[in-house]
Design a protein around this motif. Structure first.
Motif, PDB file in Angstrom:
ATOM      1  N   GLU A 181       0.830  -1.208   0.000  1.00  0.00           N
ATOM      2  CA  GLU A 181       0.000   0.000   0.000  1.00  0.00           C
ATOM      3  C   GLU A 181       0.866   1.260   0.000  1.00  0.00           C
ATOM      4  O   GLU A 181       0.583   2.221  -0.728  1.00  0.00           O
ATOM      5  N   ILE A 182       1.914   1.266   0.813  1.00  0.00           N
ATOM      6  CA  ILE A 182       2.807   2.425   0.873  1.00  0.00           C
ATOM      7  C   ILE A 182       3.500   2.636  -0.466  1.00  0.00           C
ATOM      8  O   ILE A 182       3.595   3.759  -0.968  1.00  0.00           O
ATOM      9  N   ARG A 183       3.960   1.550  -1.067  1.00  0.00           N
ATOM     10  CA  ARG A 183       4.644   1.656  -2.361  1.00  0.00           C
ATOM     11  C   ARG A 183       3.682   2.155  -3.445  1.00  0.00           C
ATOM     12  O   ARG A 183       4.041   3.044  -4.237  1.00  0.00           O
ATOM     13  N   ASP A 184       2.474   1.613  -3.481  1.00  0.00           N
ATOM     14  CA  ASP A 184       1.490   2.057  -4.484  1.00  0.00           C
ATOM     15  C   ASP A 184       1.164   3.538  -4.296  1.00  0.00           C
ATOM     16  O   ASP A 184       1.082   4.296  -5.272  1.00  0.00           O
ATOM     17  N   LEU A 185       0.977   3.961  -3.050  1.00  0.00           N
ATOM     18  CA  LEU A 185       0.660   5.360  -2.767  1.00  0.00           C
ATOM     19  C   LEU A 185       1.803   6.267  -3.208  1.00  0.00           C
ATOM     20  O   LEU A 185       1.588   7.311  -3.841  1.00  0.00           O
ATOM     21  N   GLN A 186       3.021   5.885  -2.875  1.00  0.00           N
ATOM     22  CA  GLN A 186       4.190   6.685  -3.257  1.00  0.00           C
ATOM     23  C   GLN A 186       4.297   6.833  -4.763  1.00  0.00           C
ATOM     24  O   GLN A 186       4.550   7.931  -5.281  1.00  0.00           O
ATOM     25  N   GLN A 187       4.083   5.748  -5.488  1.00  0.00           N
ATOM     26  CA  GLN A 187       4.194   5.802  -6.945  1.00  0.00           C
ATOM     27  C   GLN A 187       3.037   6.590  -7.561  1.00  0.00           C
ATOM     28  O   GLN A 187       3.248   7.390  -8.481  1.00  0.00           O
ATOM     29  N   ASN A 188       1.822   6.379  -7.054  1.00  0.00           N
ATOM     30  CA  ASN A 188       0.657   7.066  -7.621  1.00  0.00           C
ATOM     31  C   ASN A 188       0.713   8.574  -7.406  1.00  0.00           C
ATOM     32  O   ASN A 188       0.276   9.357  -8.257  1.00  0.00           O
ATOM     33  N   LEU A 189       1.264   9.000  -6.261  1.00  0.00           N
ATOM     34  CA  LEU A 189       1.342  10.429  -5.954  1.00  0.00           C
ATOM     35  C   LEU A 189       2.657  11.055  -6.410  1.00  0.00           C
ATOM     36  O   LEU A 189       2.811  12.281  -6.341  1.00  0.00           O
ATOM     37  N   GLY A 190       3.607  10.237  -6.846  1.00  0.00           N
ATOM     38  CA  GLY A 190       4.906  10.761  -7.262  1.00  0.00           C
ATOM     39  C   GLY A 190       5.708  11.342  -6.121  1.00  0.00           C
ATOM     40  O   GLY A 190       6.465  12.301  -6.290  1.00  0.00           O
ATOM     41  N   LEU A 191       5.576  10.761  -4.919  1.00  0.00           N
ATOM     42  CA  LEU A 191       6.252  11.282  -3.731  1.00  0.00           C
ATOM     43  C   LEU A 191       7.738  10.959  -3.736  1.00  0.00           C
ATOM     44  O   LEU A 191       8.163   9.913  -4.235  1.00  0.00           O
ATOM     45  N   THR A 192       8.507  11.850  -3.144  1.00  0.00           N
ATOM     46  CA  THR A 192       9.867  11.503  -2.738  1.00  0.00           C
ATOM     47  C   THR A 192       9.775  10.924  -1.337  1.00  0.00           C
ATOM     48  O   THR A 192       9.211  11.552  -0.434  1.00  0.00           O
ATOM     49  N   ALA A 193      10.285   9.728  -1.143  1.00  0.00           N
ATOM     50  CA  ALA A 193      10.194   9.076   0.163  1.00  0.00           C
ATOM     51  C   ALA A 193      11.540   8.495   0.546  1.00  0.00           C
ATOM     52  O   ALA A 193      12.241   7.916  -0.294  1.00  0.00           O
ATOM     53  N   VAL A 194      11.899   8.657   1.818  1.00  0.00           N
ATOM     54  CA  VAL A 194      13.100   8.044   2.381  1.00  0.00           C
ATOM     55  C   VAL A 194      12.628   7.106   3.477  1.00  0.00           C
ATOM     56  O   VAL A 194      11.942   7.520   4.417  1.00  0.00           O
ATOM     57  N   TYR A 195      13.012   5.854   3.359  1.00  0.00           N
ATOM     58  CA  TYR A 195      12.425   4.763   4.146  1.00  0.00           C
ATOM     59  C   TYR A 195      13.558   4.070   4.897  1.00  0.00           C
ATOM     60  O   TYR A 195      14.560   3.669   4.277  1.00  0.00           O
ATOM     61  N   VAL A 196      13.429   3.931   6.196  1.00  0.00           N
ATOM     62  CA  VAL A 196      14.448   3.245   6.987  1.00  0.00           C
ATOM     63  C   VAL A 196      13.927   1.887   7.430  1.00  0.00           C
ATOM     64  O   VAL A 196      12.804   1.772   7.924  1.00  0.00           O
ATOM     65  N   THR A 197      14.741   0.868   7.242  1.00  0.00           N
ATOM     66  CA  THR A 197      14.397  -0.465   7.728  1.00  0.00           C
ATOM     67  C   THR A 197      15.679  -1.274   7.919  1.00  0.00           C
ATOM     68  O   THR A 197      16.727  -0.948   7.356  1.00  0.00           O
ATOM     69  N   HIS A 198      15.576  -2.322   8.729  1.00  0.00           N
ATOM     70  CA  HIS A 198      16.670  -3.291   8.834  1.00  0.00           C
ATOM     71  C   HIS A 198      16.272  -4.592   8.142  1.00  0.00           C
ATOM     72  O   HIS A 198      17.043  -5.550   8.125  1.00  0.00           O
ATOM     73  N   ASP A 199      15.064  -4.615   7.552  1.00  0.00           N
ATOM     74  CA  ASP A 199      14.509  -5.812   6.918  1.00  0.00           C
ATOM     75  C   ASP A 199      14.874  -5.819   5.437  1.00  0.00           C
ATOM     76  O   ASP A 199      14.381  -5.008   4.657  1.00  0.00           O
TER      77      ASP A 199
END
Length: 356
Positions: A181-199
């Motif tokens: 859902e987060i990925r689809d939202l980011q792509q649909n809105l054309g957002l710049t996103a910085v995502y932190v994870t250890h996974d």
């Protein structure tokens, strides 16, 4: 009214962050293009969260420059940066309704109550929660609460959306759903996103690019495929998707390919700037092929020490002249019992020379 989302770039130029004598970030440089989702990935203590907090303005650089949308924000406080952050804990106010939570930042910023309510409802619709404004956070599932946190960040119309381990409080099945859902939202809105994870799996699934950090520096950056198929070091090979690190010998090489001997078997692999001689090879667990041993078989002799059935795959531990190997096999109908002698070969896809 509709949300006005303008994607911005993020640039680090030789950024260092010291806490007294401890260096958390050491001369780090990278650039994130507008509209891309880039993941900061690495083990605990590598510097990824400090990097995210410096983008947000929650930490300040000891040296170097930070730019957002081409504007130097190095010395600006968090309140003057056009970013929004989604926290690991969601940070929702339990006594406020969902709509009030989403509108909170707008109200604090001085927007008229009617406009803040309208924009909050629009934000909730974006994340699939239209009609939930009157509920309390306690009446929502964990995944729904995370979507409320994302909506609250989006209604502020940031140039950059920051997500700090956003799925760590969800169970495995829900994590897969919410990350999509987060990925689809980011792509649909054309957002710049910085995502932190250890996974690692999460990073591979959501990212345009991944910046892998280790010991306060960038170990490697690239697309998910580049990192998985062409790791630059033993650390990257082992950290991204598991790898068996074995020793082989380059017997012949040119600019494009190298012939590599592993025990008695020879393979041709893409060269990584190596000359002839001993080298390390990273081999993915599902690129190791096991067959019951027979007298006429080519391959490396070994034996299965453990066999674990996991539904759609079997995990093997294998004793071999190369050391202990971890193997993932999807041929569950031909399971090999622990204690069996086997012959080991490799599929060249999933093998890579380690350049350093």
């Amino acid at each position: 009214m509709s949300l006005q989302l303008q994607a911005g770039s993020v640039t680090f130029e030789n950024v260092t962050k010291n806490y007294g004598a401890v260096t958390a970030i050491d001369n780090v440089s990278f650039s994130i293009e507008p509209g891309h989702l880039v993941t900061l990935l690495g083990p605990s203590g590598c510097g990824k969260t400090t990097t995210l907090r410096m983008i947000a303005g929650l930490e300040h650089a000891s040296s170097g420059r930070i730019l957002i949308g081409g504007k130097d924000v190095t010395s600006l406080p968090a309140t003057d940066r056009d970013v929004s952050m989604v926290f690991q804990s969601y940070a929702l106010f339990p006594h406020m309704t969902v709509g009030e939570n989403v509108a909170y930042g707008l109200n604090v910023g001085g927007l008229k109550a009617s406009e803040a309510t309208e924009r909050a409802e629009e934000g909730l619709a974006l994340v699939g929660l239209a009609g939930y404004a009157s509920r309390l956070p306690s009446e929502l599932s964990g995944g729904q609460q995370q979507r409320v946190a994302v909506a609250r960040a989006l209604v502020l119309e940031p140039e950059v959306l920051l997500l700090d381990e956003p799925l760590s409080n969800l169970d495995a099945k829900l994590r897969r759903k919410v990350r999509e859902e987060i990925r689809d939202l980011q792509q649909n809105l054309g957002l710049t996103a910085v995502y932190v994870t250890h996974d690692q799996e999460e990073a591979l699934a959501v990212s345009d690019r991944i910046i892998v950090m280790n010991r306060s520096v960038i170990a490697q950056e690239g697309t998910p495929r580049e990192l998985y198929e062409a790791p630059a070091s033993a650390f990257i090979a082992d950290f991204i998707g598991d790898a068996n690190l074995v020793t082989g010998e380059v017997t012949q090489s040119n600019q494009k390919t190298a012939k590599v001997r592993i025990e008695s078997v020879e393979y041709e692999l893409p060269n990584r700037g190596l000359g002839n001689g001993s080298t390390q090879i990273a081999i993915r667990p599902d690129s190791i092929l096991l067959e019951p041993a027979s007298a006429n078989q080519a391959g490396i002799k070994g034996s299965v020490t453990h066999s674990t059935y996991l539904g759609n795959q079997i995990h093997y531990s294998v004793d071999s002249p190369l050391g202990e190997l971890f193997v993932v096999d999807y041929r569950i109908e031909n399971a090999i019992k622990a204690g069996s002698d086997i012959s080991i070969t490799f599929a060249t896809k999933g093998m890579s020379l380690i350049a350093s």
